[in-house]
Design an enzyme around this catalytic site. Structure first.
Site, PDB file in Angstrom:
ATOM      1  N   ASN A   1      -0.613  -8.448  -1.848  1.00 41.84           N
ATOM      2  CA  ASN A   1       0.649  -8.528  -1.120  1.00 41.84           C
ATOM      3  C   ASN A   1       0.375  -7.994   0.282  1.00 41.84           C
ATOM      4  O   ASN A   1       0.233  -6.788   0.471  1.00 41.84           O
ATOM      5  CB  ASN A   1       1.706  -7.681  -1.848  1.00 41.84           C
ATOM      6  CG  ASN A   1       3.011  -7.596  -1.068  1.00 41.84           C
ATOM      7  OD1 ASN A   1       3.183  -8.282  -0.055  1.00 41.84           O
ATOM      8  ND2 ASN A   1       3.916  -6.757  -1.539  1.00 41.84           N
TER       9      ASN A   1
ATOM     10  N   LYS B   1       2.248  -7.928   2.782  1.00 41.44           N
ATOM     11  CA  LYS B   1       3.428  -7.330   3.433  1.00 41.44           C
ATOM     12  C   LYS B   1       3.523  -7.827   4.890  1.00 41.44           C
ATOM     13  O   LYS B   1       3.129  -8.956   5.171  1.00 41.44           O
ATOM     14  CB  LYS B   1       3.387  -5.805   3.310  1.00 41.44           C
ATOM     15  CG  LYS B   1       3.223  -5.368   1.845  1.00 41.44           C
ATOM     16  CD  LYS B   1       3.485  -3.903   1.606  1.00 41.44           C
ATOM     17  CE  LYS B   1       3.277  -3.572   0.124  1.00 41.44           C
ATOM     18  NZ  LYS B   1       3.569  -2.171  -0.197  1.00 41.44           N
TER      19      LYS B   1
ATOM     20  N   HIS C   1      10.490  -6.815  -5.016  1.00 36.83           N
ATOM     21  CA  HIS C   1       9.659  -5.697  -4.555  1.00 36.83           C
ATOM     22  C   HIS C   1      10.582  -4.557  -4.125  1.00 36.83           C
ATOM     23  O   HIS C   1      11.649  -4.795  -3.562  1.00 36.83           O
ATOM     24  CB  HIS C   1       8.760  -6.129  -3.392  1.00 36.83           C
ATOM     25  CG  HIS C   1       7.683  -5.136  -3.108  1.00 36.83           C
ATOM     26  ND1 HIS C   1       7.930  -3.959  -2.433  1.00 36.83           N
ATOM     27  CD2 HIS C   1       6.373  -5.120  -3.450  1.00 36.83           C
ATOM     28  CE1 HIS C   1       6.799  -3.269  -2.370  1.00 36.83           C
ATOM     29  NE2 HIS C   1       5.840  -3.942  -2.977  1.00 36.83           N
TER      30      HIS C   1
ATOM     31  N   GLU D   1      10.494  -2.635  -1.737  1.00 40.73           N
ATOM     32  CA  GLU D   1      10.816  -2.630  -0.298  1.00 40.73           C
ATOM     33  C   GLU D   1      11.983  -3.569   0.000  1.00 40.73           C
ATOM     34  O   GLU D   1      12.776  -3.318   0.899  1.00 40.73           O
ATOM     35  CB  GLU D   1       9.559  -2.978   0.512  1.00 40.73           C
ATOM     36  CG  GLU D   1       8.568  -1.810   0.495  1.00 40.73           C
ATOM     37  CD  GLU D   1       7.102  -2.193   0.588  1.00 40.73           C
ATOM     38  OE1 GLU D   1       6.787  -3.320   1.006  1.00 40.73           O
ATOM     39  OE2 GLU D   1       6.258  -1.341   0.217  1.00 40.73           O
TER      40      GLU D   1
ATOM     41  N   GLU E   1       5.455  -1.383 -10.567  1.00 42.44           N
ATOM     42  CA  GLU E   1       5.067  -0.638  -9.374  1.00 42.44           C
ATOM     43  C   GLU E   1       5.943   0.607  -9.236  1.00 42.44           C
ATOM     44  O   GLU E   1       7.069   0.523  -8.737  1.00 42.44           O
ATOM     45  CB  GLU E   1       5.247  -1.500  -8.117  1.00 42.44           C
ATOM     46  CG  GLU E   1       4.396  -2.742  -8.083  1.00 42.44           C
ATOM     47  CD  GLU E   1       4.132  -3.214  -6.647  1.00 42.44           C
ATOM     48  OE1 GLU E   1       2.949  -3.336  -6.306  1.00 42.44           O
ATOM     49  OE2 GLU E   1       5.081  -3.428  -5.879  1.00 42.44           O
TER      50      GLU E   1
ATOM     51  N   GLY F   1       1.699   2.766  -1.412  1.00 42.22           N
ATOM     52  CA  GLY F   1       1.294   3.131  -0.057  1.00 42.22           C
ATOM     53  C   GLY F   1       1.107   4.634   0.157  1.00 42.22           C
ATOM     54  O   GLY F   1       1.000   5.094   1.287  1.00 42.22           O
TER      55      GLY F   1
ATOM     56  N   SER G   1      -1.112   1.888  -4.872  1.00 40.84           N
ATOM     57  CA  SER G   1      -2.354   2.563  -4.480  1.00 40.84           C
ATOM     58  C   SER G   1      -3.554   2.172  -5.338  1.00 40.84           C
ATOM     59  O   SER G   1      -4.409   3.017  -5.647  1.00 40.84           O
ATOM     60  CB  SER G   1      -2.156   4.086  -4.474  1.00 40.84           C
ATOM     61  OG  SER G   1      -1.163   4.448  -3.530  1.00 40.84           O
TER      62      SER G   1
HETATM   63  O1  LIG Z   1       3.529  -2.424  -2.970  1.00 38.93           O
HETATM   64  C1  LIG Z   1       2.393  -2.692  -3.347  1.00 38.93           C
HETATM   65  C2  LIG Z   1       2.029  -4.079  -3.698  1.00 38.93           C
HETATM   66  O2  LIG Z   1       3.151  -4.883  -3.805  1.00 38.93           O
HETATM   67  C3  LIG Z   1       1.352  -1.652  -3.440  1.00 38.93           C
HETATM   68  O3  LIG Z   1       1.000  -1.260  -2.173  1.00 38.93           O
HETATM   69  P1  LIG Z   1      -0.280  -0.280  -1.978  1.00 38.93           P
HETATM   70  O4  LIG Z   1      -1.403  -0.908  -2.736  1.00 38.93           O
HETATM   71  O5  LIG Z   1      -0.506  -0.261  -0.499  1.00 38.93           O
HETATM   72  O6  LIG Z   1       0.120   1.040  -2.548  1.00 38.93           O
END
Ligand SMILES: O=C(CO)COP(=O)(O)O
Length: 256
Positions: A9, A11, A97, A99, A169, A175, A214
Protein backbone atom coordinates in the site's frame (compact mmCIF):
# COMPACT_ATOMS: atom_id res chain seq x y z
CA UNK A 1 -4.35 -24.27 0.69
CA UNK A 2 -4.57 -20.51 0.91
CA UNK A 3 -2.21 -18.75 -1.48
CA UNK A 4 -0.20 -16.09 0.33
CA UNK A 5 -0.70 -12.49 -0.74
CA UNK A 6 1.78 -9.73 -0.01
CA UNK A 7 0.45 -6.35 -1.02
CA UNK A 8 2.14 -2.96 -0.99
CA UNK A 9 0.00 0.00 0.00
CA UNK A 10 1.96 2.96 -1.30
CA UNK A 11 -0.42 5.44 0.37
CA UNK A 12 0.17 9.06 -0.68
CA UNK A 13 3.65 8.54 -2.04
CA UNK A 14 5.05 8.60 -5.52
CA UNK A 15 5.83 10.42 -8.71
CA UNK A 16 6.06 9.20 -12.27
CA UNK A 17 9.79 8.64 -11.83
CA UNK A 18 9.37 6.81 -8.54
CA UNK A 19 6.64 4.53 -9.95
CA UNK A 20 8.87 3.61 -12.89
CA UNK A 21 11.88 2.94 -10.66
CA UNK A 22 10.00 0.92 -8.09
CA UNK A 23 8.20 -1.26 -10.64
CA UNK A 24 11.45 -1.91 -12.46
CA UNK A 25 13.11 -2.89 -9.20
CA UNK A 26 10.21 -5.08 -8.11
CA UNK A 27 10.11 -6.92 -11.41
CA UNK A 28 13.82 -7.66 -11.19
CA UNK A 29 13.63 -8.76 -7.56
CA UNK A 30 10.50 -10.88 -7.93
CA UNK A 31 11.34 -12.62 -11.19
CA UNK A 32 11.33 -16.34 -10.56
CA UNK A 33 9.69 -16.08 -7.14
CA UNK A 34 6.86 -18.63 -7.03
CA UNK A 35 4.26 -19.51 -4.46
CA UNK A 36 3.17 -15.99 -3.49
CA UNK A 37 1.02 -13.32 -5.05
CA UNK A 38 2.61 -9.89 -4.92
CA UNK A 39 0.40 -6.86 -5.48
CA UNK A 40 0.95 -3.13 -5.47
CA UNK A 41 -1.50 -0.34 -4.80
CA UNK A 42 0.00 2.90 -6.08
CA UNK A 43 -1.92 6.19 -5.81
CA UNK A 44 -4.78 6.10 -8.30
CA UNK A 45 -3.10 8.84 -10.39
CA UNK A 46 -0.39 6.37 -11.31
CA UNK A 47 -2.50 3.34 -12.18
CA UNK A 48 -2.28 4.07 -15.89
CA UNK A 49 1.50 4.28 -15.81
CA UNK A 50 1.76 1.21 -13.55
CA UNK A 51 -0.47 -0.82 -15.85
CA UNK A 52 1.63 0.12 -18.87
CA UNK A 53 4.92 -0.67 -17.15
CA UNK A 54 3.70 -3.99 -15.77
CA UNK A 55 2.33 -4.91 -19.20
CA UNK A 56 5.57 -4.07 -20.95
CA UNK A 57 7.54 -6.18 -18.46
CA UNK A 58 5.01 -9.03 -18.70
CA UNK A 59 5.05 -8.79 -14.94
CA UNK A 60 3.38 -11.22 -12.54
CA UNK A 61 2.81 -8.41 -10.08
CA UNK A 62 -0.88 -7.76 -9.47
CA UNK A 63 -2.23 -4.26 -9.60
CA UNK A 64 -4.46 -2.82 -6.94
CA UNK A 65 -5.79 0.43 -5.66
CA UNK A 66 -6.21 2.11 -2.27
CA UNK A 67 -9.87 3.02 -2.36
CA UNK A 68 -13.09 3.04 -4.36
CA UNK A 69 -16.26 5.06 -4.10
CA UNK A 70 -19.83 3.80 -4.08
CA UNK A 71 -21.36 5.14 -7.30
CA UNK A 72 -21.01 3.80 -10.83
CA UNK A 73 -21.15 7.12 -12.72
CA UNK A 74 -22.76 10.52 -12.76
CA UNK A 75 -22.63 13.67 -10.67
CA UNK A 76 -20.22 12.55 -7.98
CA UNK A 77 -17.33 14.98 -8.13
CA UNK A 78 -13.97 13.45 -7.35
CA UNK A 79 -15.22 9.88 -7.09
CA UNK A 80 -13.64 6.79 -8.65
CA UNK A 81 -15.75 3.82 -9.75
CA UNK A 82 -14.93 0.09 -9.83
CA UNK A 83 -15.18 0.05 -13.63
CA UNK A 84 -12.57 2.82 -13.84
CA UNK A 85 -10.21 0.80 -11.66
CA UNK A 86 -10.87 -2.26 -13.82
CA UNK A 87 -10.21 -0.20 -16.93
CA UNK A 88 -6.62 0.23 -15.70
CA UNK A 89 -6.13 -3.40 -14.74
CA UNK A 90 -6.56 -3.02 -10.98
CA UNK A 91 -7.98 -6.14 -9.35
CA UNK A 92 -7.25 -5.90 -5.59
CA UNK A 93 -8.87 -2.89 -3.99
CA UNK A 94 -8.11 -1.83 -0.43
CA UNK A 95 -11.14 -0.61 1.49
CA UNK A 96 -11.70 0.38 5.08
CA UNK A 97 -8.11 1.33 5.78
CA UNK A 98 -7.94 2.98 9.20
CA UNK A 99 -6.59 6.16 7.58
CA UNK A 100 -9.81 6.41 5.55
CA UNK A 101 -11.98 5.46 8.50
CA UNK A 102 -10.25 8.14 10.62
CA UNK A 103 -9.52 11.00 8.22
CA UNK A 104 -12.60 10.58 6.02
CA UNK A 105 -15.04 9.38 8.66
CA UNK A 106 -15.82 6.16 6.81
CA UNK A 107 -18.21 4.05 8.88
CA UNK A 108 -18.43 0.25 9.00
CA UNK A 109 -21.65 0.48 6.95
CA UNK A 110 -20.06 2.67 4.30
CA UNK A 111 -17.07 0.33 4.01
CA UNK A 112 -19.47 -2.61 3.72
CA UNK A 113 -21.21 -0.81 0.87
CA UNK A 114 -17.86 -0.49 -0.91
CA UNK A 115 -17.26 -4.19 -0.31
CA UNK A 116 -20.56 -5.13 -1.98
CA UNK A 117 -19.91 -2.74 -4.86
CA UNK A 118 -16.49 -4.25 -5.58
CA UNK A 119 -17.89 -7.79 -5.51
CA UNK A 120 -20.68 -6.76 -7.85
CA UNK A 121 -18.04 -5.59 -10.31
CA UNK A 122 -15.85 -8.67 -10.00
CA UNK A 123 -13.04 -7.00 -8.03
CA UNK A 124 -11.26 -8.35 -4.94
CA UNK A 125 -11.94 -6.31 -1.80
CA UNK A 126 -9.00 -6.13 0.60
CA UNK A 127 -10.98 -5.29 3.71
CA UNK A 128 -8.93 -3.63 6.45
CA UNK A 129 -10.00 -4.11 10.04
CA UNK A 130 -8.27 -3.45 13.33
CA UNK A 131 -8.40 -1.75 16.68
CA UNK A 132 -6.98 1.49 18.05
CA UNK A 133 -4.48 1.55 20.88
CA UNK A 134 -7.18 2.49 23.40
CA UNK A 135 -9.41 -0.35 22.19
CA UNK A 136 -6.46 -2.71 22.42
CA UNK A 137 -5.72 -1.66 25.99
CA UNK A 138 -9.39 -2.04 26.89
CA UNK A 139 -9.31 -5.63 25.62
CA UNK A 140 -11.73 -4.83 22.78
CA UNK A 141 -9.61 -6.03 19.88
CA UNK A 142 -11.66 -9.06 18.92
CA UNK A 143 -14.97 -7.27 19.42
CA UNK A 144 -13.88 -4.39 17.15
CA UNK A 145 -12.70 -6.75 14.42
CA UNK A 146 -15.91 -8.80 14.70
CA UNK A 147 -18.04 -5.64 14.44
CA UNK A 148 -16.15 -4.45 11.35
CA UNK A 149 -16.53 -7.88 9.73
CA UNK A 150 -20.17 -8.21 10.70
CA UNK A 151 -21.00 -5.04 8.76
CA UNK A 152 -20.28 -7.18 5.69
CA UNK A 153 -21.42 -10.60 6.95
CA UNK A 154 -24.77 -9.42 8.32
CA UNK A 155 -25.73 -7.54 5.17
CA UNK A 156 -24.20 -9.70 2.43
CA UNK A 157 -23.90 -13.13 3.99
CA UNK A 158 -20.71 -14.86 5.05
CA UNK A 159 -20.25 -16.20 1.49
CA UNK A 160 -19.47 -12.62 0.41
CA UNK A 161 -16.05 -13.21 1.96
CA UNK A 162 -15.31 -15.92 -0.62
CA UNK A 163 -12.49 -14.65 -2.80
CA UNK A 164 -12.06 -11.53 -0.68
CA UNK A 165 -9.05 -10.66 1.45
CA UNK A 166 -9.07 -9.47 5.06
CA UNK A 167 -6.21 -7.35 6.36
CA UNK A 168 -5.88 -7.21 10.12
CA UNK A 169 -4.09 -3.97 10.84
CA UNK A 170 -3.88 -2.87 14.48
CA UNK A 171 -3.91 0.92 14.16
CA UNK A 172 -1.22 1.38 16.81
CA UNK A 173 1.17 -0.72 14.71
CA UNK A 174 0.74 1.26 11.49
CA UNK A 175 3.75 3.36 10.59
CA UNK A 176 5.00 3.27 14.17
CA UNK A 177 7.63 0.55 14.05
CA UNK A 178 5.71 -0.94 16.97
CA UNK A 179 4.61 -4.13 15.24
CA UNK A 180 2.36 -6.67 16.94
CA UNK A 181 4.32 -9.75 17.99
CA UNK A 182 3.83 -12.68 15.65
CA UNK A 183 2.17 -14.60 18.50
CA UNK A 184 -0.29 -11.79 19.29
CA UNK A 185 -1.12 -11.35 15.62
CA UNK A 186 -1.64 -15.11 15.24
CA UNK A 187 -4.03 -15.11 18.21
CA UNK A 188 -6.16 -12.35 16.67
CA UNK A 189 -6.06 -13.95 13.22
CA UNK A 190 -7.28 -17.21 14.74
CA UNK A 191 -10.09 -15.32 16.50
CA UNK A 192 -11.06 -13.61 13.24
CA UNK A 193 -11.10 -16.96 11.45
CA UNK A 194 -13.14 -18.50 14.26
CA UNK A 195 -15.65 -15.66 14.05
CA UNK A 196 -16.12 -16.43 10.35
CA UNK A 197 -16.14 -20.19 10.99
CA UNK A 198 -19.10 -19.76 13.32
CA UNK A 199 -21.06 -18.89 10.15
CA UNK A 200 -19.17 -21.05 7.64
CA UNK A 201 -16.17 -23.29 8.22
CA UNK A 202 -15.59 -23.51 4.49
CA UNK A 203 -15.39 -19.73 4.02
CA UNK A 204 -13.16 -19.39 7.10
CA UNK A 205 -10.80 -22.08 5.83
CA UNK A 206 -10.31 -20.37 2.48
CA UNK A 207 -10.25 -16.67 3.27
CA UNK A 208 -6.84 -14.99 3.11
CA UNK A 209 -6.08 -12.95 6.23
CA UNK A 210 -3.13 -10.60 5.96
CA UNK A 211 -1.35 -8.90 8.83
CA UNK A 212 -0.43 -5.23 8.44
CA UNK A 213 1.43 -2.80 10.66
CA UNK A 214 5.19 -2.22 10.56
CA UNK A 215 5.94 -5.37 8.57
CA UNK A 216 9.61 -5.34 7.56
CA UNK A 217 12.01 -7.87 6.06
CA UNK A 218 13.33 -8.45 9.60
CA UNK A 219 10.01 -9.54 11.12
CA UNK A 220 8.18 -10.94 8.08
CA UNK A 221 9.33 -14.52 8.48
CA UNK A 222 7.96 -14.73 12.04
CA UNK A 223 4.50 -13.65 10.89
CA UNK A 224 4.38 -16.05 7.97
CA UNK A 225 5.44 -18.95 10.19
CA UNK A 226 2.05 -18.57 11.92
CA UNK A 227 -0.72 -20.81 10.58
CA UNK A 228 -3.41 -18.12 10.31
CA UNK A 229 -1.28 -15.32 8.85
CA UNK A 230 -1.57 -15.66 5.08
CA UNK A 231 0.34 -12.62 3.93
CA UNK A 232 0.93 -8.98 4.66
CA UNK A 233 -0.31 -5.53 3.77
CA UNK A 234 2.82 -3.45 3.76
CA UNK A 235 3.13 0.34 3.95
CA UNK A 236 6.54 1.92 4.43
CA UNK A 237 8.59 -1.15 3.47
CA UNK A 238 6.66 -1.41 0.20
CA UNK A 239 8.30 1.79 -1.07
CA UNK A 240 11.62 0.02 -1.49
CA UNK A 241 11.90 -2.78 -4.06
CA UNK A 242 14.41 -4.78 -2.10
CA UNK A 243 12.53 -4.75 1.19
CA UNK A 244 9.13 -5.42 -0.37
CA UNK A 245 10.57 -8.30 -2.39
CA UNK A 246 12.25 -9.70 0.72
CA UNK A 247 8.87 -9.77 2.47
CA UNK A 248 7.20 -11.46 -0.51
CA UNK A 249 10.00 -14.02 -0.69
CA UNK A 250 9.67 -14.75 3.04
CA UNK A 251 5.99 -15.55 2.47
CA UNK A 252 6.80 -17.84 -0.44
CA UNK A 253 9.34 -19.76 1.63
CA UNK A 254 7.26 -19.99 4.80
CA UNK A 255 4.09 -21.12 3.02
CA UNK A 256 5.74 -23.54 0.53
O1 LIG B 1 -1.10 0.72 6.87
C1 LIG B 1 -0.33 -0.15 6.48
C2 LIG B 1 -0.61 -0.87 5.22
O2 LIG B 1 -1.89 -0.64 4.77
C3 LIG B 1 0.90 -0.49 7.22
O3 LIG B 1 1.78 0.56 7.11
P1 LIG B 1 3.30 0.36 7.66
O4 LIG B 1 3.80 -0.91 7.04
O5 LIG B 1 4.02 1.58 7.17
O6 LIG B 1 3.20 0.27 9.14
Amino acid sequence: MRRPLVMGNWKLNGSKAMVADLIKGLDAQLAGVEGVDAAIAPPVMYLDLAEQLLGKAESKILLGSQNVDVNASGAFTGDISPEMLKDFGATHIIIGHSERRDYHAESDEYVAKKFAFLKEHGLVPVLCIGESEAQNEAGETVAVCARQLDAVINTQGVEALNGAVIAYEPIWAIGTGKAATAEDAQRIHAEIRAHIAAKSEEVAKNVVIQYGGSVKPENAEAYFAQPDIDGALVGGAALNAESFAAIAKAAAVAKA
